[in-house]
Design a protein around this motif. Structure first.
Motif, mmCIF file in Angstrom:
data_model
loop_
_atom_site.group_PDB
_atom_site.id
_atom_site.type_symbol
_atom_site.label_atom_id
_atom_site.label_comp_id
_atom_site.label_asym_id
_atom_site.label_seq_id
_atom_site.Cartn_x
_atom_site.Cartn_y
_atom_site.Cartn_z
ATOM 1 N N THR A 122 0.832 -1.190 0.000
ATOM 2 C CA THR A 122 0.000 0.000 0.000
ATOM 3 C C THR A 122 0.873 1.249 0.000
ATOM 4 N N GLU A 123 0.427 2.254 -0.739
ATOM 5 C CA GLU A 123 1.170 3.518 -0.786
ATOM 6 C C GLU A 123 1.076 4.240 0.560
ATOM 7 N N ALA A 124 2.050 5.074 0.822
ATOM 8 C CA ALA A 124 2.137 5.750 2.111
ATOM 9 C C ALA A 124 0.906 6.603 2.433
ATOM 10 N N LEU A 125 0.340 7.251 1.436
ATOM 11 C CA LEU A 125 -0.788 8.139 1.695
ATOM 12 C C LEU A 125 -2.121 7.532 1.299
ATOM 13 N N ASP A 126 -2.151 6.254 1.060
ATOM 14 C CA ASP A 126 -3.368 5.571 0.628
ATOM 15 C C ASP A 126 -4.083 4.972 1.847
ATOM 16 N N PHE A 127 -4.541 5.849 2.745
ATOM 17 C CA PHE A 127 -5.222 5.390 3.948
ATOM 18 C C PHE A 127 -6.728 5.357 3.705
ATOM 19 N N PRO A 128 -7.415 4.355 4.253
ATOM 20 C CA PRO A 128 -8.877 4.307 4.126
ATOM 21 C C PRO A 128 -9.514 5.521 4.825
ATOM 22 N N ALA A 129 -10.631 5.958 4.288
ATOM 23 C CA ALA A 129 -11.309 7.140 4.829
ATOM 24 C C ALA A 129 -11.712 6.944 6.290
ATOM 25 N N ASP A 130 -12.152 5.739 6.666
ATOM 26 C CA ASP A 130 -12.572 5.531 8.056
ATOM 27 C C ASP A 130 -11.395 5.613 9.022
ATOM 28 N N LEU A 131 -10.209 5.246 8.559
ATOM 29 C CA LEU A 131 -9.008 5.337 9.387
ATOM 30 C C LEU A 131 -8.592 6.801 9.573
ATOM 31 N N ILE A 132 -8.666 7.571 8.506
ATOM 32 C CA ILE A 132 -8.362 9.003 8.587
ATOM 33 C C ILE A 132 -9.365 9.698 9.501
ATOM 34 N N ASP A 133 -10.650 9.366 9.349
ATOM 35 C CA ASP A 133 -11.683 9.964 10.201
ATOM 36 C C ASP A 133 -11.462 9.619 11.673
ATOM 37 N N ALA A 134 -11.093 8.370 11.943
ATOM 38 C CA ALA A 134 -10.844 7.951 13.325
ATOM 39 C C ALA A 134 -9.640 8.677 13.907
ATOM 40 N N GLN A 135 -8.588 8.846 13.117
ATOM 41 C CA GLN A 135 -7.404 9.558 13.600
ATOM 42 C C GLN A 135 -7.735 11.022 13.860
ATOM 43 N N ARG A 136 -8.514 11.631 12.982
ATOM 44 C CA ARG A 136 -8.929 13.018 13.177
ATOM 45 C C ARG A 136 -9.754 13.141 14.463
ATOM 46 N N GLU A 137 -10.664 12.205 14.673
ATOM 47 C CA GLU A 137 -11.530 12.244 15.849
ATOM 48 C C GLU A 137 -10.739 12.017 17.142
ATOM 49 N N ILE A 138 -9.781 11.092 17.126
ATOM 50 C CA ILE A 138 -9.012 10.846 18.352
ATOM 51 C C ILE A 138 -8.157 12.062 18.708
ATOM 52 N N LEU A 139 -7.624 12.750 17.728
ATOM 53 C CA LEU A 139 -6.858 13.965 18.009
ATOM 54 C C LEU A 139 -7.755 15.053 18.590
ATOM 55 N N LYS A 140 -8.977 15.156 18.078
ATOM 56 C CA LYS A 140 -9.928 16.133 18.614
ATOM 57 C C LYS A 140 -10.287 15.795 20.058
ATOM 58 N N ILE A 141 -10.534 14.528 20.324
ATOM 59 C CA ILE A 141 -10.883 14.112 21.681
ATOM 60 C C ILE A 141 -9.717 14.360 22.632
ATOM 61 N N GLN A 142 -8.507 14.045 22.203
ATOM 62 C CA GLN A 142 -7.332 14.282 23.050
ATOM 63 C C GLN A 142 -7.149 15.774 23.329
ATOM 64 N N THR A 143 -7.409 16.613 22.335
ATOM 65 C CA THR A 143 -7.321 18.061 22.517
ATOM 66 C C THR A 143 -8.383 18.544 23.500
#
Length: 125
Positions: free
Chosen positions: A2-23
């Motif tokens: 898999t390419e470095a920036l070829d992340f599934p949308a649900d994984l990107i959304d989860a990472q975005r959400e966890i950063l928001k929750i941590q903030t």
């Protein structure tokens, strides 16, 4: 592979959400007393002295909010770590890819800032 920036949308959304929750959790913890429970003032002298003021502890609402944020954070962390996407990589590459995911521009939280006047920037990445 898999390419470095070829992340599934649900994984990107989860990472975005966890950063928001941590903030959000960090911001809330900065406003709370040092102890969840009522405690007397304490002072420790020694090679690294410190002292804490007396506290009445957290309100029930604050305790519930912190608990909810921690549960959400743990659930998202489990989702991210156990995502099938990582199976496409060897162990060492998984660590590198996880680091790439954490630093993608599209997962960084947007911080709102107060503008001093018209036409000034009100959001920062």
């Amino acid at each position: 592979m898999t390419e470095a920036l070829d992340f599934p949308a649900d994984l990107i959304d989860a990472q975005r959400e966890i950063l928001k929750i941590q903030t959000d959790l960090h911001a809330l913890q900065q406003k709370l007393a040092w102890s969840r429970e009522p405690n007397d003032a304490m002072r420790i002298d020694g090679w690294r002295p410190f002292e804490r003021p007396a506290t009445d502890g957290w309100s029930e609402q604050h305790a519930v909010t912190v608990d909810e944020l921690r549960v959400k954070e743990r659930d998202l962390a489990t989702f991210i770590v156990c995502h099938a996407h990582w199976m496409a990589f060897e162990a060492a590459a998984q660590v590198k890819q996880r680091r790439v995911l954490k630093h993608l521009p599209q997962v960084q939280p947007v911080h709102h800032v107060e503008a001093a006047g018209p036409g000034e920037i009100t959001e920062a990445a």
